[in-house]
Design an enzyme around this catalytic site. Structure first.
Site, PDB file in Angstrom:
ATOM      1  N   ARG A  66     -32.660  30.977  13.808  1.00  0.00           N
ATOM      2  CA  ARG A  66     -32.286  29.819  13.002  1.00  0.00           C
ATOM      3  C   ARG A  66     -30.917  29.290  13.427  1.00  0.00           C
ATOM      4  O   ARG A  66     -29.959  30.067  13.570  1.00  0.00           O
ATOM      5  CB  ARG A  66     -32.237  30.188  11.516  1.00  0.00           C
ATOM      6  CG  ARG A  66     -32.160  28.970  10.602  1.00  0.00           C
ATOM      7  CD  ARG A  66     -32.252  29.370   9.141  1.00  0.00           C
ATOM      8  NE  ARG A  66     -32.864  28.298   8.366  1.00  0.00           N
ATOM      9  CZ  ARG A  66     -32.479  27.959   7.135  1.00  0.00           C
ATOM     10  NH1 ARG A  66     -31.514  28.592   6.522  1.00  0.00           N
ATOM     11  NH2 ARG A  66     -33.079  26.969   6.497  1.00  0.00           N
ATOM     12  N   GLN A 115     -34.876  38.108   7.420  1.00  0.00           N
ATOM     13  CA  GLN A 115     -33.807  37.348   8.071  1.00  0.00           C
ATOM     14  C   GLN A 115     -32.576  38.239   8.229  1.00  0.00           C
ATOM     15  O   GLN A 115     -32.026  38.757   7.247  1.00  0.00           O
ATOM     16  CB  GLN A 115     -33.452  36.080   7.294  1.00  0.00           C
ATOM     17  CG  GLN A 115     -32.700  35.101   8.212  1.00  0.00           C
ATOM     18  CD  GLN A 115     -31.871  34.072   7.491  1.00  0.00           C
ATOM     19  OE1 GLN A 115     -31.242  34.378   6.490  1.00  0.00           O
ATOM     20  NE2 GLN A 115     -31.842  32.857   8.017  1.00  0.00           N
ATOM     21  N   TYR A 134     -22.216  31.509   9.618  1.00  0.00           N
ATOM     22  CA  TYR A 134     -22.066  32.964   9.602  1.00  0.00           C
ATOM     23  C   TYR A 134     -21.733  33.463  11.014  1.00  0.00           C
ATOM     24  O   TYR A 134     -21.532  32.667  11.924  1.00  0.00           O
ATOM     25  CB  TYR A 134     -23.306  33.600   8.957  1.00  0.00           C
ATOM     26  CG  TYR A 134     -23.433  33.112   7.518  1.00  0.00           C
ATOM     27  CD1 TYR A 134     -22.480  33.488   6.562  1.00  0.00           C
ATOM     28  CD2 TYR A 134     -24.404  32.191   7.144  1.00  0.00           C
ATOM     29  CE1 TYR A 134     -22.522  32.989   5.260  1.00  0.00           C
ATOM     30  CE2 TYR A 134     -24.455  31.696   5.841  1.00  0.00           C
ATOM     31  CZ  TYR A 134     -23.507  32.093   4.902  1.00  0.00           C
ATOM     32  OH  TYR A 134     -23.542  31.582   3.631  1.00  0.00           O
ATOM     33  N   GLY A 160     -36.981  25.117   0.780  1.00  0.00           N
ATOM     34  CA  GLY A 160     -36.148  26.041   0.023  1.00  0.00           C
ATOM     35  C   GLY A 160     -36.292  25.841  -1.470  1.00  0.00           C
ATOM     36  O   GLY A 160     -37.057  26.531  -2.142  1.00  0.00           O
TER      37      GLY A 160
HETATM   38  C1  PHB Z   1     -25.512  31.145   0.397  1.00  0.00           C
HETATM   39  O1  PHB Z   1     -25.453  32.272  -0.096  1.00  0.00           O
HETATM   40  O2  PHB Z   1     -25.062  30.161  -0.189  1.00  0.00           O
HETATM   41  C2  PHB Z   1     -26.124  30.974   1.699  1.00  0.00           C
HETATM   42  C3  PHB Z   1     -26.527  32.083   2.401  1.00  0.00           C
HETATM   43  C4  PHB Z   1     -27.097  31.933   3.651  1.00  0.00           C
HETATM   44  C5  PHB Z   1     -27.257  30.671   4.175  1.00  0.00           C
HETATM   45  C6  PHB Z   1     -26.858  29.558   3.468  1.00  0.00           C
HETATM   46  C7  PHB Z   1     -26.301  29.712   2.236  1.00  0.00           C
HETATM   47  O3  PHB Z   1     -27.776  30.520   5.373  1.00  0.00           O
END
Ligand code: PHB
Length: 366
Positions: free
Chosen positions: A236, A108, A189, A323
């Site tokens: 995603r 990813q 992000y 997850g």
């Molecule tokens: C996190 O580090 O909390 C985290 C990282 C990537 C994501 C979601 C949460 O897509």
């Protein structure tokens, strides 16, 4: 009739699915999970990471934890990168271990943007984003939580350099032996900071209209597609996840547009975080969203076996990613098949630490 409508009567979580030349043995996918256990300094995957992923190789597909494409893309302590030679070697050992157990694994590709802190960045740089909009909340640094700072809006002439960093990481993923890559355009992000209008106030070709806000994602995707065949590339998105203080005024319209933009390319899948991880209300019709994308749809966010089976049997999803259930159950596929009990995940050991809460969850056989 669509592919899925034809097969609807007997598809379930354990039905193989094909992504181009890749044959996934089942539709129980391991979601990307940040675990903050790369070796430091260097953010290099290490032996315990290989052991952890290898334990989970019976997933239909493993999607790696979010992996920064460049030193400037980092946002948390001890997350792995995929841009240096050392990191490529570290990932190669991980992927080899997964392949040795018959598994498949995508990397990813991640760029945190404003969800970072000068303490984490080269030369204590100010984090960057689409616009200078400071997120509410705190960054995770090596010294604990510190308030987010105002990010610097990327200049238009800097964006080709960001795209180059994704291209480089996509190439590194091939060198490391991954089976494909997922472009992380979700969860607040950098790419999501461009997509959603709460964080994108730009007045250049990368802001304003939905087409403009989607432009950076499309440019990144085209760069990745120079390296990878389309079926080995997933994207995603998280239309209404407010995690990381992000929102869009009209998530249905924005992400219907994004799903259409991603169509016609033969991509492997669209991976959708449905709803709000933080528990907020949901208003998006995900079936409608799905109707705008012409490939496989991977659903995510709080699914259990029963909901996942119903989604697949009813044609609402082609695959489902899990997850927390995969954190606690390395043999989740076998447990689902046997209708066996599940280990409970321990949130205390999610982020950082050692083998405890990482490679020591028991399998059924043990
Ligand atoms: C996190 O580090 O909390 C985290 C990282 C990537 C994501 C979601 C949460 O897509």
């Amino acid at each position: 009739m669509s592919r899925d409508a034809e097969e609807m009567t007997n598809i379930d979580l354990f039905t193989p699915v094909r992504l181009g030349t890749l044959a996934l043995p089942n539709r129980v996918i391991m979601a990307p999970l940040t675990r903050n256990r790369a070796a430091m300094p260097g953010n290099v995957p290490q032996a315990m990471n290989a052991a952890y992923y290898a334990q989970r190789a019976s997933a239909g597909l493993i999607i790696s934890e979010a992996t920064q494409v460049a030193p400037q893309g980092i946002g948390y302590p001890a997350t792995p990168g995929l841009h240096s030679e050392e990191q490529v070697q570290g990932w190669r050992a991980v992927v080899d271990a997964v392949h040795a157990r018959g598994g498949l694994m995508f990397a990813q590709l991640w760029y945190c943007g404003r969800i970072s802190h000068p303490d984490l960045l080269p030369d204590s740089q100010q984090p960057v984003s689409a616009s200078a909009v400071r997120p509410a909340g705190d960054a995770v640094t090596f010294e604990g939580l510190k308030p987010f700072v105002e990010p610097r809006a990327l200049r238009t002439d800097e964006l080709p350099g960001i795209v180059d960093q994704y291209r480089h990481a996509a190439r590194c993923a091939r060198e490391a032996g991954f089976d494909g890559v997922e472009v992380h355009s979700a969860n607040g992000y950098l790419l999501d900071q461009f997509l959603r209008d709460g964080t994108n106030r730009r007045d250049d070709r990368y802001g304003g209209s939905r087409e403009n806000r989607t432009r950076l994602l499309m440019e990144v995707l085209l760069a990745v597609l120079e390296i990878w065949e389309p079926a080995r590339v997933g994207v995603r998105i998280s239309p209404e996840n407010s995690f990381n203080d992000i929102r869009d005024a009209d998530p249905q319209a924005t992400f219907n547009f994004v799903a259409r933009a991603l169509s016609g390319k033969g991509l492997g899948y669209l991976h959708v975080v449905e709803g709000d991880m933080t528990g907020g209300a949901s208003s998006v019709d995900y079936r409608q969203l799905r109707g705008h994308f012409d490939g496989h749809y991977m659903a995510n966010c709080g699914y259990d076996k029963a909901r996942a089976q119903a989604a697949i049997a009813g044609g609402a999803a082609d695959m489902v990613s899990f997850g927390q259930l995969f954190i606690a159950n390395p043999d989740l596929v076998q447990r689902f098949q046997a209708d066996a009990g599940l280990n409970a995940p321990d949130p205390e050991t999610f982020y950082g630490g050692d083998e405890q809460g990482y490679t020591d969850y028991p399998t059924l056989a043990r």
